[in-house]
Write a protein that holds these residues in place. Structure first.
Motif, PDB file in Angstrom:
ATOM      1  N   ALA A   1       0.812  -1.209   0.000  1.00 15.92           N
ATOM      2  CA  ALA A   1       0.000   0.000   0.000  1.00 15.92           C
ATOM      3  C   ALA A   1       0.845   1.259   0.000  1.00 15.92           C
ATOM      4  O   ALA A   1       0.346   2.336  -0.285  1.00 15.92           O
TER       5      ALA A   1
ATOM      6  N   GLN B   1     -14.584   0.680  -5.337  1.00 17.47           N
ATOM      7  CA  GLN B   1     -14.033   1.312  -4.134  1.00 17.47           C
ATOM      8  C   GLN B   1     -12.524   1.104  -4.072  1.00 17.47           C
ATOM      9  O   GLN B   1     -12.038  -0.022  -4.272  1.00 17.47           O
TER      10      GLN B   1
ATOM     11  N   THR C   1      -8.842   2.324  -1.852  1.00 22.04           N
ATOM     12  CA  THR C   1      -8.357   2.943  -0.623  1.00 22.04           C
ATOM     13  C   THR C   1      -7.663   4.267  -0.908  1.00 22.04           C
ATOM     14  O   THR C   1      -7.942   5.283  -0.288  1.00 22.04           O
ATOM     15  N   MET C   2      -6.756   4.248  -1.860  1.00 23.04           N
ATOM     16  CA  MET C   2      -5.966   5.452  -2.134  1.00 23.04           C
ATOM     17  C   MET C   2      -6.196   5.924  -3.565  1.00 23.04           C
ATOM     18  O   MET C   2      -6.323   5.119  -4.476  1.00 23.04           O
TER      19      MET C   2
ATOM     20  N   ASN D   1      -6.455   9.632   0.843  1.00 22.72           N
ATOM     21  CA  ASN D   1      -7.115   8.520   1.515  1.00 22.72           C
ATOM     22  C   ASN D   1      -8.481   8.970   1.988  1.00 22.72           C
ATOM     23  O   ASN D   1      -8.646  10.104   2.443  1.00 22.72           O
ATOM     24  N   GLN D   2      -9.422   8.087   1.916  1.00 18.63           N
ATOM     25  CA  GLN D   2     -10.757   8.424   2.396  1.00 18.63           C
ATOM     26  C   GLN D   2     -10.744   8.564   3.909  1.00 18.63           C
ATOM     27  O   GLN D   2     -10.190   7.719   4.603  1.00 18.63           O
TER      28      GLN D   2
ATOM     29  N   LEU E   1     -15.061   6.305  -0.973  1.00 18.23           N
ATOM     30  CA  LEU E   1     -14.051   5.423  -1.558  1.00 18.23           C
ATOM     31  C   LEU E   1     -14.057   5.394  -3.086  1.00 18.23           C
ATOM     32  O   LEU E   1     -13.270   4.666  -3.690  1.00 18.23           O
TER      33      LEU E   1
END
Lengths: 113, 116
Positions: free
Chosen positions: A97, B28, B30-31, B50-51, B73
């Protein structure tokens, strides 16, 4: 962070010929990716090669990676006019990530019909 | 892989004004990442969004100049504030996608901004 250096900066070939583009870098990487960008548009992911891989194929694309020489090459076989675009090599030094990408300045490929 | 709708595709703006660029993803994520590509140059990462938290900006980019929203997202916006001709660039959003053990990044089609 490091940036890949592509070579040549510009390449002009005849349709049907092969196009070879190179990318060199300076420090260790987790993987190296190649992207294509048609004029004024977004980037399209072409292929990813990991640091423990030496060669990968996808359709008319062949990418090699030599970690000892810190270089990669992208070969497009039997080029077509539609392959005319800018090609970027992209380095990823992190995993998961937190990976960030560093793009080179790109190679402009022109394929003459 | 994800599909990103980015708009506007291009705009011509007066200096001193602001422009908000939108990116909508069909899944959706994450980033989301925002890049700038100055004429004839490579892509430079502006920030990671980021959400539910503030965006993380890269060196040389600040929130006052490039405020980012990430309300959920699937959506993000980048605003280019108090524009000057030096802000003329292509702006792109991007998300990471994974498939069959591999991964890459999908990009929006870009926003070509000209500041006059």
């Amino acid at each position: 962070s490091q940036q890949g250096e592509e070579d040549p900066q510009a390449l002009s070939i005849q349709e049907g010929e092969n196009a070879t583009m190179n990318c060199s870098y300076k420090t260790s990487i987790n993987n190296l990716q190649w992207y294509r960008q048609n004029s004024g548009r977004g980037l399209v992911h072409l292929i990813l090669i990991r640091s423990n891989e030496r060669e990968k194929h996808s359709g008319r694309l062949r990418v090699t990676l030599d970690t000892s020489k810190k270089s990669s090459s992208l070969l497009i076989t039997a080029s077509r006019a539609a392959d005319t675009a800018s090609y970027f090599c992209c380095l990823s030094s992190d995993t998961g990530a937190n990976s960030k990408l560093t793009f080179g300045k790109g190679i402009t490929l022109s394929v003459r019909p | 892989s994800a599909v990103i709708s980015q708009k506007p595709s291009r705009d011509i703006c007066q200096r001193g004004t602001s422009l908000t660029i939108q990116c909508q993803v069909d899944s959706q994520v994450t980033m989301m990442f925002w890049y700038r590509q100055q004429p004839g140059q490579s892509l430079t990462l502006i920030a990671t969004a980021n959400q539910g938290s503030e965006a993380t900006y890269e060196s040389g980019f600040v929130i006052d100049k490039f405020p980012i929203s990430r309300p959920n997202l699937t959506f993000s916006t980048l605003t280019v504030s108090n524009m000057s001709p030096e802000d003329s660039s292509i702006y792109l959003c991007s998300v990471e996608v994974r498939w069959q053990g591999d991964y890459g990044y999908t990009f929006g089609s870009g926003t070509r901004l000209t500041v006059v």
